[in-house]
Motif scaffolding. Structure first.
Motif, PDB file in Angstrom:
ATOM      1  N   TRP A 176       0.834  -1.209   0.000  1.00 51.02           N
ATOM      2  CA  TRP A 176       0.000   0.000   0.000  1.00 51.02           C
ATOM      3  C   TRP A 176       0.866   1.255   0.000  1.00 51.02           C
ATOM      4  CZ3 TRP A 176      -0.087   3.623   4.033  1.00 51.02           C
ATOM      5  CH2 TRP A 176      -1.030   4.645   3.883  1.00 51.02           C
ATOM      6  N   LEU A 177       1.942   1.244   0.812  1.00 52.22           N
ATOM      7  CA  LEU A 177       2.846   2.388   0.898  1.00 52.22           C
ATOM      8  C   LEU A 177       3.512   2.652  -0.452  1.00 52.22           C
ATOM      9  CD1 LEU A 177       3.891   4.324   3.147  1.00 52.22           C
ATOM     10  CD2 LEU A 177       5.868   2.809   3.340  1.00 52.22           C
ATOM     11  N   TRP A 178       4.001   1.575  -1.089  1.00 51.41           N
ATOM     12  CA  TRP A 178       4.660   1.706  -2.394  1.00 51.41           C
ATOM     13  C   TRP A 178       3.687   2.234  -3.435  1.00 51.41           C
ATOM     14  CZ3 TRP A 178       3.798  -0.532  -7.168  1.00 51.41           C
ATOM     15  CH2 TRP A 178       4.826  -0.408  -8.112  1.00 51.41           C
ATOM     16  N   PHE A 179       2.466   1.683  -3.448  1.00 55.53           N
ATOM     17  CA  PHE A 179       1.450   2.108  -4.417  1.00 55.53           C
ATOM     18  C   PHE A 179       1.079   3.576  -4.197  1.00 55.53           C
ATOM     19  CE2 PHE A 179      -2.994   2.726  -5.641  1.00 55.53           C
ATOM     20  CZ  PHE A 179      -2.938   2.356  -6.981  1.00 55.53           C
ATOM     21  N   SER A 180       0.932   4.002  -2.940  1.00 58.05           N
ATOM     22  CA  SER A 180       0.558   5.381  -2.629  1.00 58.05           C
ATOM     23  C   SER A 180       1.611   6.355  -3.126  1.00 58.05           C
ATOM     24  CB  SER A 180       0.373   5.555  -1.111  1.00 58.05           C
ATOM     25  OG  SER A 180      -0.654   4.736  -0.641  1.00 58.05           O
ATOM     26  N   ALA A 185       3.328  10.286  -7.151  1.00 62.49           N
ATOM     27  CA  ALA A 185       4.330  10.731  -8.127  1.00 62.49           C
ATOM     28  C   ALA A 185       3.726  10.824  -9.524  1.00 62.49           C
ATOM     29  CB  ALA A 185       5.517   9.770  -8.129  1.00 62.49           C
ATOM     30  N   LEU A 186       2.901   9.840  -9.878  1.00 64.96           N
ATOM     31  CA  LEU A 186       2.247   9.827 -11.188  1.00 64.96           C
ATOM     32  C   LEU A 186       1.265  10.995 -11.315  1.00 64.96           C
ATOM     33  CD1 LEU A 186       1.886   8.226 -13.860  1.00 64.96           C
ATOM     34  CD2 LEU A 186       0.053   6.966 -12.747  1.00 64.96           C
ATOM     35  N   LYS A 187       0.555  11.273 -10.244  1.00 63.70           N
ATOM     36  CA  LYS A 187      -0.400  12.374 -10.250  1.00 63.70           C
ATOM     37  C   LYS A 187       0.314  13.710 -10.399  1.00 63.70           C
ATOM     38  CE  LYS A 187      -4.515  14.001  -7.866  1.00 63.70           C
ATOM     39  NZ  LYS A 187      -5.357  13.907  -6.654  1.00 63.70           N
TER      40      LYS A 187
END
Length: 200
Positions: A176-180, A185-187
């Motif tokens: 979850w931390l990695w995905f967040s 960053a993508l946003k």
């Protein structure tokens, strides 16, 4: 009756009938039938499904069967797939309970030899999906220490650190931390691109 229901039932019936050694031993056959032969789900999706099915209570193979059936034909598909998985084991155990006893199996040299011969095959059936799952998860030399360390800690039987629930929770948290972080960053990149487009 739609042909897909019959195919689901027969596919998972075959998986349940010819697999010994539990859920992990079934995975290589499930992957071959569901991903390679029938193309019902993609390999990446199968890996995600495997992670979810293993985290949920219940039998791993049945959880996978329910998820695949549900994706293809909803509740009815899930019922047909799960029945196909469970029925062979139920019938085999019923026959063993009626006709065979533990003492009879031990005293019969032919049956003992059959079960001894099945053991190495079960090990191979368990190792095969581990390797294919590692490849699909893109585990390389830089990240292989994570599953190896976790496996050794669980195998060590030391207090607390040998509990697999800890690693399920930690894996979920760090995932979850990695995905967040990557999502943020993508946003940020998308916002910058949008601003540049507005300027133009």
């Amino acid at each position: 009756m739609n042909n897909i229901f019959i195919r689901l039932f027969l596919t998972f019936f075959k998986i349940g009938a010819f697999t010994f050694g539990g859920g992990w031993a079934m995975l290589s056959i499930i992957e071959k039938e569901v991903v390679d032969k029938n193309g019902w789900i993609e390999r990446e999706e199968f890996l995600d499904l495997l992670a979810v099915a293993q985290s949920l209570p219940g039998i791993l193979a049945v959880n996978v069967a329910v998820a695949v059936g549900d994706k293809l034909r909803g509740m009815k598909g899930a019922v047909f797939a799960s029945l196909g998985t469970i029925l062979p084991s139920f019938l085999i155990i019923l026959c063993i309970a009626i006709f065979l006893t533990p003492d009879m199996i031990k005293s019969n040299s032919t049956l003992s030899a059959i079960f001894m011969g099945i053991r190495p095959a079960v090990v191979a059936l368990i190792v095969a999906p581990v390797i294919s799952s590692a490849k699909a998860a893109k585990i390389g030399w830089k990240t292989v220490f994570i599953p190896v360390t976790v496996a050794l800690l669980i195998w060590s039987r030391l207090p607390i650190v040998s509990n697999p629930i800890i690693y399920i929770v930690l894996g979920g948290f760090f995932g979850w931390l990695w995905f967040s972080r990557h999502h943020k960053a993508l946003k940020t990149v998308e916002d910058e691109i949008r601003k540049e487009d507005e300027k133009l």
